[in-house]
Design an enzyme around this catalytic site. Structure first.
Site, short mmCIF file in Angstrom:
data_model
loop_
_atom_site.label_atom_id
_atom_site.label_comp_id
_atom_site.label_asym_id
_atom_site.label_seq_id
_atom_site.Cartn_x
_atom_site.Cartn_y
_atom_site.Cartn_z
N LYS A 13 -1.69 -4.39 -1.00
CA LYS A 13 -2.65 -4.87 0.02
C LYS A 13 -4.07 -4.43 -0.34
O LYS A 13 -4.99 -5.24 -0.36
CB LYS A 13 -2.28 -4.34 1.42
CG LYS A 13 -0.86 -4.68 1.86
CD LYS A 13 -0.56 -4.16 3.25
CE LYS A 13 -0.54 -2.65 3.39
NZ LYS A 13 0.58 -1.99 2.67
N ARG A 88 0.42 -3.55 12.71
CA ARG A 88 1.66 -2.96 12.21
C ARG A 88 2.76 -2.90 13.26
O ARG A 88 3.86 -2.44 12.97
CB ARG A 88 1.38 -1.53 11.76
CG ARG A 88 1.15 -1.35 10.28
CD ARG A 88 0.70 0.08 10.07
NE ARG A 88 1.12 0.63 8.84
CZ ARG A 88 0.33 0.75 7.77
NH1 ARG A 88 -0.89 0.28 7.78
NH2 ARG A 88 0.79 1.33 6.70
N ARG A 127 -0.12 6.30 -8.09
CA ARG A 127 -1.44 5.80 -7.67
C ARG A 127 -2.49 6.91 -7.64
O ARG A 127 -2.24 8.02 -7.20
CB ARG A 127 -1.31 5.19 -6.27
CG ARG A 127 -2.67 4.89 -5.65
CD ARG A 127 -2.55 4.09 -4.40
NE ARG A 127 -1.70 4.70 -3.39
CZ ARG A 127 -1.36 4.10 -2.27
NH1 ARG A 127 -1.77 2.87 -2.03
NH2 ARG A 127 -0.61 4.71 -1.40
N ARG A 161 -3.44 10.59 -2.69
CA ARG A 161 -3.24 10.72 -1.25
C ARG A 161 -2.14 11.73 -0.92
O ARG A 161 -1.11 11.74 -1.58
CB ARG A 161 -2.88 9.34 -0.66
CG ARG A 161 -4.10 8.50 -0.39
CD ARG A 161 -3.80 7.06 -0.06
NE ARG A 161 -2.72 6.83 0.88
CZ ARG A 161 -2.36 5.63 1.30
NH1 ARG A 161 -3.01 4.55 0.87
NH2 ARG A 161 -1.35 5.48 2.14
N ARG A 172 7.53 5.97 5.41
CA ARG A 172 6.58 4.85 5.62
C ARG A 172 7.30 3.51 5.49
O ARG A 172 7.02 2.56 6.24
CB ARG A 172 5.43 4.96 4.61
CG ARG A 172 4.44 6.06 4.99
CD ARG A 172 3.62 6.57 3.81
NE ARG A 172 2.85 5.55 3.14
CZ ARG A 172 2.29 5.71 1.93
NH1 ARG A 172 2.44 6.86 1.29
NH2 ARG A 172 1.60 4.75 1.39
P1 AP5 Z 1 -2.07 -0.61 -3.30
O1 AP5 Z 1 -2.87 -1.84 -3.44
O2 AP5 Z 1 -2.81 0.68 -3.12
O3 AP5 Z 1 -0.96 -0.81 -2.17
P2 AP5 Z 1 -1.09 -0.91 -0.57
O4 AP5 Z 1 -0.25 -2.07 -0.14
O5 AP5 Z 1 -2.52 -0.87 -0.16
O6 AP5 Z 1 -0.29 0.42 -0.21
P3 AP5 Z 1 -0.64 1.58 0.81
O7 AP5 Z 1 0.17 2.76 0.37
O8 AP5 Z 1 -2.11 1.76 0.95
O9 AP5 Z 1 -0.04 0.98 2.10
P4 AP5 Z 1 0.32 1.73 3.38
O10 AP5 Z 1 0.53 0.58 4.27
O11 AP5 Z 1 1.44 2.69 3.27
O12 AP5 Z 1 -0.94 2.69 3.63
P5 AP5 Z 1 -2.17 2.61 4.64
O13 AP5 Z 1 -3.32 3.25 3.99
O14 AP5 Z 1 -2.31 1.25 5.19
O15 AP5 Z 1 -1.13 -0.49 -4.58
C1 AP5 Z 1 -0.30 0.64 -4.79
C2 AP5 Z 1 -0.30 1.02 -6.28
O16 AP5 Z 1 0.35 0.00 -7.02
C3 AP5 Z 1 -1.70 1.16 -6.88
O17 AP5 Z 1 -1.71 2.24 -7.79
C4 AP5 Z 1 -1.93 -0.15 -7.60
O18 AP5 Z 1 -2.76 0.03 -8.73
C5 AP5 Z 1 -0.52 -0.57 -7.98
N1 AP5 Z 1 -0.33 -2.02 -7.91
C6 AP5 Z 1 -0.80 -2.88 -6.97
N2 AP5 Z 1 -0.40 -4.14 -7.20
C7 AP5 Z 1 0.37 -4.08 -8.32
C8 AP5 Z 1 1.09 -5.06 -9.10
N3 AP5 Z 1 1.10 -6.37 -8.75
N4 AP5 Z 1 1.77 -4.62 -10.18
C9 AP5 Z 1 1.78 -3.30 -10.54
N5 AP5 Z 1 1.11 -2.35 -9.86
C10 AP5 Z 1 0.43 -2.72 -8.77
O19 AP5 Z 1 -1.65 3.56 5.83
C11 AP5 Z 1 -1.49 4.95 5.63
C12 AP5 Z 1 -1.06 5.61 6.94
O20 AP5 Z 1 -2.09 5.44 7.92
C13 AP5 Z 1 0.21 5.02 7.60
O21 AP5 Z 1 1.39 5.60 7.07
C14 AP5 Z 1 -0.05 5.40 9.07
O22 AP5 Z 1 0.23 6.77 9.30
C15 AP5 Z 1 -1.56 5.19 9.21
N6 AP5 Z 1 -1.90 3.81 9.61
C16 AP5 Z 1 -2.66 2.93 8.90
N7 AP5 Z 1 -2.78 1.77 9.56
C17 AP5 Z 1 -2.08 1.91 10.73
C18 AP5 Z 1 -1.81 1.04 11.81
N8 AP5 Z 1 -2.28 -0.24 11.84
N9 AP5 Z 1 -1.04 1.51 12.82
C19 AP5 Z 1 -0.57 2.78 12.83
N10 AP5 Z 1 -0.78 3.65 11.82
C20 AP5 Z 1 -1.52 3.22 10.77
MG MG Z 2 -3.68 0.48 0.96
#
Ligand code: AP5
Ligand code: MG
Length: 218
Positions: A13, A88, A127, A161, A172
């Site tokens: 994402k 979410r 990552r 992270r 997660r």
């Molecule tokens: P990346 O693009 O970083 O993946 P992502 O989908 O952004 O993954 P996240 O870990 O950020 O998602 P998340 O939903 O767990 O975390 P968030 O910050 O939203 O890619 C990952 C890796 O893979 C990178 O190294 C990249 O280079 C590689 N990659 C990407 N695409 C690739 C491909 N096609 N092929 C190979 N490699 C690839 O949330 C974190 C925390 O915040 C949650 O756990 C929760 O506690 C809180 N939170 C956030 N939003 C909310 C909400 N709306 N409600 C409640 N709690 C929330």
């Molecule tokens: Mg992300």
């Protein structure tokens, strides 16, 4: 155009949102990034969110919908927004409808990144990001071109992270399956969901999303 990027942790994402920012001048609203900034600044929201995020659980609906509404208030109506990691839960999905309607915005597209969960653990544990500009990298899939130097800004410091360890990633993912995947039917009923193969190469995913958005533009 306002779109949601939906997919489990590590689906790509953030990677794809940042490309949409660069290629289309859209604005990325990542609740994860906003919460991490609040934790770093030790704001009241950050203090509440820190332990929840480190456990891999979801922060309260009120907090995240509040920060999304505030972020949109500071934005020109014609600016396209990418919602990354929000909504979410069912409650957040309903809040987003109200938040958008109150600001005269519509939701044009939900892009679901379809991925194999087992491969995601490898993606997440490899990552790292530039500490200065936030550019994302991966130990195997996207290394820096010059060792220890950010391709984008030339910075030399990188960070990982605290929630990117295998145990937290599993929590997660379980949260995603239990609370986030069930919101898809809301958008399927509106015929605005497109599914993209998130296991494809990063550039291929970018092209697939671009094709969808261009179709939606026409
Ligand atoms: P990346 O693009 O970083 O993946 P992502 O989908 O952004 O993954 P996240 O870990 O950020 O998602 P998340 O939903 O767990 O975390 P968030 O910050 O939203 O890619 C990952 C890796 O893979 C990178 O190294 C990249 O280079 C590689 N990659 C990407 N695409 C690739 C491909 N096609 N092929 C190979 N490699 C690839 O949330 C974190 C925390 O915040 C949650 O756990 C929760 O506690 C809180 N939170 C956030 N939003 C909310 C909400 N709306 N409600 C409640 N709690 C929330
Ligand atoms: Mg992300």
């Amino acid at each position: 155009m306002n779109i949601i990027l939906l997919g489990p942790p590590g689906a790509g994402k953030g990677t794809q949102a940042s490309r949409l920012v660069d290629n289309r001048g859209m604005v990325q609203l990542s609740t994860g990034d906003m919460l991490r900034a609040a934790v770093k600044a030790q704001t009241p929201i950050g203090l509440k969110a820190k332990a929840v995020m480190e456990a891999g659980e979801l922060v309260s609906d009120e907090i995240v919908s509040g920060i999304i509404g505030e972020a949109l208030d500071g934005m020109a109506a014609e600016t396209g927004v990418i919602f990354d990691g929000y909504p979410r839960t069912q409650a957040q999905a309903h809040s987003l409808d109200t938040i958008l309607a109150d600001r005269g915005r519509t939701l044009d597209h939900v892009i679901e990144l379809d991925v194999d969960e087992d491969a995601l653990v490898e993606r997440i544990t490899g990552r790292f990001t530039c500490a200065s500009c936030g550019e994302g990298y991966h130990d195997m899939f996207k290394t820096t071109k010059v060792a220890d130097t950010c391709d984008k800004c030339g910075g030399h410091e990188f960070k990982r992270r605290p929630d990117d360890n295998e145990e937290t990633v599993r929590t997660r993912m379980a949260e995603y399956r239990a609370k986030t995947a069930p919101i898809l039917p809301i958008y399927e009923a509106r015929n605005i969901v497109s599914r993209v193969d998130g296991m494809a190469d990063m550039d291929e995913v970018t092209v697939a999303i671009s094709t969808i958005l261009d179709g939606a533009d026409a």
